[in-house]
Design a protein around this motif. Structure first.
Motif, PDB file in Angstrom:
ATOM      1  N   LEU B  58      82.654 104.966  24.560  1.00 22.04           N
ATOM      2  CA  LEU B  58      83.655 105.615  23.726  1.00 22.04           C
ATOM      3  C   LEU B  58      83.356 107.102  23.726  1.00 22.04           C
ATOM      4  N   ASP B 121      87.698 101.596  11.698  1.00 26.21           N
ATOM      5  CA  ASP B 121      88.553 102.167  12.748  1.00 26.21           C
ATOM      6  C   ASP B 121      87.921 101.931  14.115  1.00 26.21           C
ATOM      7  N   GLN B 124      88.244  98.221  15.043  1.00 27.30           N
ATOM      8  CA  GLN B 124      89.587  97.822  15.480  1.00 27.30           C
ATOM      9  C   GLN B 124      89.895  98.382  16.866  1.00 27.30           C
ATOM     10  N   ALA B 125      89.458  99.615  17.098  1.00 25.71           N
ATOM     11  CA  ALA B 125      89.680 100.204  18.415  1.00 25.71           C
ATOM     12  C   ALA B 125      88.925  99.410  19.477  1.00 25.71           C
ATOM     13  N   LEU B 128      90.789  96.298  20.395  1.00 27.15           N
ATOM     14  CA  LEU B 128      91.917  96.600  21.268  1.00 27.15           C
ATOM     15  C   LEU B 128      91.424  96.876  22.688  1.00 27.15           C
ATOM     16  N   GLN B 129      90.323  97.605  22.753  1.00 23.90           N
ATOM     17  CA  GLN B 129      89.703  97.915  24.052  1.00 23.90           C
ATOM     18  C   GLN B 129      89.299  96.612  24.754  1.00 23.90           C
ATOM     19  N   LEU B 131      90.613  93.736  24.372  1.00 28.07           N
ATOM     20  CA  LEU B 131      91.775  92.949  24.792  1.00 28.07           C
ATOM     21  C   LEU B 131      92.243  93.333  26.192  1.00 28.07           C
TER      22      LEU B 131
END
Lengths: 385, 139, 278
Positions: B58, B121, B124-125, B128-129, B131
C-alpha cells in the motif's frame, strides 16, 4: 378510446356468430378463437362455428387443468387455456435481419416486406384485453416502438367476450382488470342463456359498429343489457379480491429481502412455464446463427424468461443465481416495478401462471402473503431519496 | 486524517521530520515508539521475503497515518515503511501518548477512535484489494 | 421521437479503421461509418456492436464526442461477442446500433468541481466525459481523475493518462492494486485516494465507473467525505439484448439499465445496490 353509447348494443341469436366470423373473414381477417385440441382449449384459426368448443367447461386450480362436458355452457363457458393471443401479436420467434458476408465486409439480405396480417381475435376475455393494453404500452408507447409487435397489432380486430363464471385460478378482480370488458375492444359479447341462447354485442369502435350492423339482429333492449351486466356482476361476485394490489406493490418495493422468497424457491422448479403462458411477459433474447459455410448470418428474437439462469448473465456468472432471486424478480416486476416503469400493473389476473405451474405455486396467494407478512428490513436507507 | 482527530493525547508530543526518497520511516520488528502523520509526499508499506523483490502492499499519502502497531503490545512494527518521494511527516511520540492514555482513558478513547477509523478504512480497502475486482471475470 | 422501424433492430455497418491494442485482452476499435458521419453521442452512452453471426454486445463509447468521423470503442475480450470484436482486423465490418442510454450529466456538472473515478475498464466510458470537459475547460471548476487499475501492466489508456497528468488544470492520480519493481506510483485501491483529493468534495460532482463492488465502496467513501448524494453518478452494467427497453434483460429494480441508465444517480439506486441478486 371513449366510452360509446350503450344504445349501440345489439342482440343477436347464437347462430349469428357464424355471420360474425363470415363478416370478419370477408373483411380479410384471419379469425382466431378457441378451438379444442386434445384435452385443452387453444387459440387458433376458426372458420366455422363448429370449430369452436361447445358446451364444455374447464376446472382449473394450482397446477391443474381439466376439460369437461357441460351441457348448456354455450360457446364460452370455459376459462381460457395456456394458449392466448400473445403468440399472434408477439410471436415466439421473429427474424430481425439477415446478412451475407462479402470479403471482410457483410451486406444485408433484403427480404420482401410482409403485408400487414389482418387478424381478428374472437372470444378474448377482459384480462386478455387488459394484457393487450399492457403490451401496447410496453412495445408501442416508448421511445423505440417494436416494429414486430406493431406489424401484428396494427391489423388486429378484437372481439371480446365477458366471462360468466371465473375459473378457480382467476383473480382479475384483484388486479382491477375484469371480469367485465370496459374498453380497448371492437366488439364485446355477453352470452345469455335465458329464454334463448343469444348474445348482447356491445360496440367499442367505429369499425365494430360497421361490422355489427351487417349481422342479423336487433338493437339490444334494456332488459338484455341489464341481463348482460348481471352476468358480469355475478362473475365478479364469485371472485373475491385475493390481495390488496397497492399494498402488495408497496411491500414488494420496500422489502426485497423477504422470508417468503426462500419458501417459494423450495417449490419453484424454475421451469419458466409461468412466463411462457403469461399474456404480458414480453422478454426476449437474441439468437444468432450462420449457415454451415459461415456466409450468411441470421438474427432471431425468441421469447425468453427471467427464470432461466442465462437471463441475467454477466461475464463471469448470473446476477440472479438463486431460484428465490428469479421468482422475486418475476413477481416484483409484475406487481410492483411495472407500475414504476409503465404506470400500470404487469399482471392482469388471468391465472394462467397458477394453473400451469407444475408445482402449483399460486401467485395470488403469494402476493397476499407478501402483502400481509412483515418482511425483513431491506438494505441501507441511508441514501434513499 | 488530521492531527486533531487523535485528540489532546498527542498535544505537545509531535515534531516535524523529513525523509528523502529511499529512507525508511520504520522497519519490521523494530520497536513501535513513534508513528507518523504524513503532511507531504508518498510512503510505501512494504514486506520483504528472501529471494524476491520487496512487495509494496500500500502507498500512503498526505493525511494518512503511518504505523498502527504502536497502539497495542508488543509495540513492534509489522512491515517496512519507505519514503518514495521527499516526505514530510508529523512524528508522534507513541510512548508518551500511551502513558497519557493509560492515565486518562477519556483521552485514550478519543485517540483510539481516531486510530480505529484509519484502521477500518485500511481494512476495508484491503478487502477490496483482495477481491481483485479488475481481474478477467471469466478466468 | 421514434426511430425508423428498420433502424430498430438492423445495425448500421461500420468499417474497422484502426485497431489499437490497449492491454493483453483489450483493444480500442476505431470505426468509420460505411457512409456519412457517425452519429453524435453523449459521454457515457453506449452502442450495440454486432459481430457477424456471433451476436451483439453493449459497449460504451470511449472516444472524443467532438469527433464525428469515427466511433471509438474499447473492448475487453471476455465473452463470445467481445472476443470476436476484439479479434477484428482493419477493414472488417462491424454492425452498430446506437447510441443508447442516459450518459453522464455533463450540463449539470458545468460550473462545479468534478471528480471522475474509474476502476479498470471503467475508465473507457469516462474518457469522453473528460474530453468534453477539456474542450470546455473554463466552464468547470477544479477537475480530478482517479483511476484504479489491477497492476502497472494493466493500466488502461496509459499514454492519455500521462498527458493528462502533465496538465496543470487537472489532478490525475493512478493507483494499482498490486505494484511491481518498476512502479513508483500509488499502490492500493482507488477509494484510498479520495481523502487526499485537492478539491473539496462537498462542492463537487462525481462520476464513477467500474466493477459494482468498487463503485459501492467508492460511493461510501465519497459520501463520508461530504459529497452530496444527489451529485454522485454511477454507470451500471447488466445483461442487455436490445438496448431499447424491449427485451427485459437489463432490469435493475424498477430501472431499465439500457434506457434509464447506464448512468444512474446514486441516491436513486443506493438501496437496490445493497440487495443481493437483484
Amino acid at each position: 378510446m371513449p366510452e360509446r353509447d350503450a344504445a349501440e348494443a345489439r342482440l343477436i341469436e347464437a347462430p349469428a356468430l357464424q355471420a360474425l366470423i363470415d363478416a370478419l373473414t370477408a373483411r380479410g381477417y384471419a379469425v382466431r378463437g378457441p378451438r379444442r385440441r386434445g384435452d385443452a382449449i387453444v387459440f387458433d384459426e376458426v372458420a366455422r362455428l363448429e370449430d369452436m368448443p361447445r358446451d364444455c367447461t374447464t376446472t382449473q386450480s394450482p397446477g391443474r387443468y381439466r376439460l369437461a362436458d357441460a351441457p348448456g355452457a354455450g360457446y364460452f363457458g370455459f376459462s381460457p387455456g395456456a394458449d392466448s393471443f400473445k403468440r399472434w401479436l408477439h410471436p415466439p420467434q421473429q427474424t430481425e435481419f439477415r446478412f451475407r458476408r462479402e470479403g471482410a465486409a457483410f451486406v444485408p439480405i433484403e427480404s420482401a416486406p410482409a403485408g400487414v396480417p389482418r387478424q381478428a381475435f374472437l372470444g378474448i376475455r377482459a384480462c386478455e384485453i387488459a394484457a393487450i393494453g399492457v403490451l401496447d404500452r410496453v412495445f408501442l408507447e416508448g421511445p423505440y416502438p417494436d416494429p414486430g409487435y406493431q406489424h401484428h397489432r396494427d391489423g388486429s380486430f378484437l372481439v371480446a367476450v365477458n366471462c360468466a363464471s371465473p375459473g378457480r385460478s382467476c383473480f382479475c378482480t384483484s388486479t382491477g382488470t375484469g371480469p367485465r370488458v370496459e374498453r380497448g375492444f371492437d366488439l364485446a359479447l355477453t352470452e345469455l342463456h335465458d329464454s334463448r341462447h343469444r348474445f348482447v354485442v356491445e360496440v367499442g369502435s367505429d369499425r365494430g359498429a360497421e361490422l355489427v350492423a351487417q349481422l342479423p339482429g336487433r338493437p339490444a333492449p334494456a332488459a338484455a343489457i341489464a341481463a348482460a351486466r348481471a352476468v358480469s356482476a355475478r362473475c365478479a361476485a364469485a371472485m373475491p379480491e385475493r390481495f390488496d394490489r397497492e399494498r402488495v406493490a408497496r411491500r414488494l418495493r420496500e422489502t426485497p429481502e423477504h422470508p417468503r422468497w426462500a419458501a417459494i424457491a423450495e417449490r419453484c422448479l424454475g421451469c419458466a412455464n409461468c412466463t411462457t403462458v403469461c399474456p404480458t411477459c414480453f422478454c426476449t433474447t437474441m439468437v444468432d446463427r450462420t449457415d454451415l459455410a459461415g456466409t450468411t448470418a441470421t438474427r432471431e428474437r425468441h421469447w425468453d424468461s427471467c427464470f432461466t439462469l442465462g437471463f441475467s448473465h454477466l461475464h463471469g456468472g448470473s446476477v440472479r443465481a438463486s431460484t428465490a432471486a428469479r421468482y422475486r424478480q418475476w413477481i416484483t416486476h409484475k406487481l410492483s416495478a411495472w407500475l414504476d416503469q409503465f404506470g400500470m400493473l404487469g399482471c392482469v389476473g388471468c391465472g394462467r401462471c397458477v394453473t400451469w405451474c407444475p408445482a402449483g405455486i399460486d401467485l395470488a396467494a403469494e402476493a397476499a402473503a407478501i402483502g400481509d407478512e412483515p418482511g425483513a428490513p431491506s438494505g441501507s436507507d441511508a441514501h434513499a431519496p | 486524517m488530521r492531527l486533531e482527530d487523535l485528540g489532546e493525547a498527542v498535544a505537545g508530543c509531535t515534531r516535524t521530520v523529513e525523509y528523502l526518497p529511499g529512507e525508511y520511516l520504520l522497519r519490521v520488528g523494530a520497536p513501535a515508539d513513534e508513528c507518523f502523520l504524513i503532511e507531504q509526499g508518498r510512503v510505501a508499506l512494504e514486506v520483504h521475503a528472501p529471494a524476491r523483490p520487496p512487495e509494496v502492499l500500500l502507498t500512503l499519502g498526505p493525511g494518512d497515518l503511518v504505523g498502527l502497531s504502536w497502539i497495542l503490545p508488543p509495540y513492534r512494527w509489522a512491515c517496512d515503511a519507505r519514503a518514495v518521494q521527499p516526505v514530510r511527516v508529523v512524528a508522534i511520540d507513541a510512548r508518551r501518548v500511551r502513558e497519557r492514555c493509560d492515565a486518562d482513558p477519556r483521552l485514550g478513547y478519543h485517540l483510539l477512535q481516531g486510530v480505529l477509523r484509519a484502521a477500518i478504512d485500511r481494512l476495508q480497502a484491503t478487502r477490496l484489494q483482495h477481491l481483485d475486482v479488475y481481474r478477467d471475470p471469466t478466468s | 421521437m421514434s426511430a425508423a422501424p428498420e433502424a430498430t433492430w438492423v445495425p448500421r455497418r461500420y468499417r474497422v479503421d484502426a485497431v489499437r491494442p490497449e492491454l493483453n485482452d483489450t483493444v480500442s476499435l476505431e470505426l468509420a461509418p460505411a457512409a456519412g458521419e457517425a452519429p453524435a453521442f453523449e459521454p457515457g452512452q453506449f452502442n450495440m456492436l454486432y459481430a457477424f453471426g456471433i451476436g451483439e454486445a453493449a459497449i460504451s463509447l470511449s472516444g472524443d464526442p467532438a469527433d464525428r468521423a469515427r466511433l471509438v470503442h474499447t473492448v475487453r475480450a471476455v465473452g463470445p461477442v467481445s472476443r470476436a470484436l476484439a479479434g477484428l482486423a482493419v477493414g472488417a465490418s462491424v454492425g452498430v446500433r446506437g447510441p443508447f442510454g442516459a450518459g453522464w450529466p455533463m450540463s449539470a456538472a458545468r460550473g462545479r468541481d468534478l471528480v471522475l473515478i474509474a476502476g479498470g475498464l471503467g475508465l473507457a466510458p469516462l474518457r469522453p466525459a473528460l474530453l468534453r470537459v477539456l474542450a470546455d475547460r473554463a466552464h468547470y471548476g477544479r477537475v480530478a481523475v482517479l483511476a484504479g487499475m489491477r497492476t502497472p501492466r494493466e493500466v488502461l489508456f496509459r499514454a492519455p493518462l500521462a498527458t493528462w497528468q502533465g496538465r496543470t488544470d487537472l489532478e490525475v492520480e493512478v493507483t494499482v492494486d498490486r505494484g511491481d519493481a518498476d512502479w513508483s506510483g500509488h499502490v492500493g485501491v482507488v477509494t484510498h485516494l479520495i481523502p487526499q483529493l485537492e478539491l473539496d468534495p462537498r462542492k463537487a460532482t462525481a462520476f464513477v465507473c467500474g466493477p459494482e463492488v468498487m463503485m459501492r465502496h467508492t460511493a461510501e467513501r465519497l459520501l463520508t467525505v461530504g459529497l452530496e448524494p444527489t451529485q454522485l453518478f454511477v454507470s451500471m452494467e447488466r445483461n442487455m439484448k436490445c438496448a431499447i427497453g424491449l427485451c427485459g434483460h437489463c432490469q435493475f429494480g424498477s430501472a431499465f439499465v439500457c434506457k434509464d441508465g447506464p448512468v444512474l444517480r446514486f441516491d436513486r439506486i443506493a438501496r437496490a445496490l445493497a440487495v443481493r441478486e437483484l
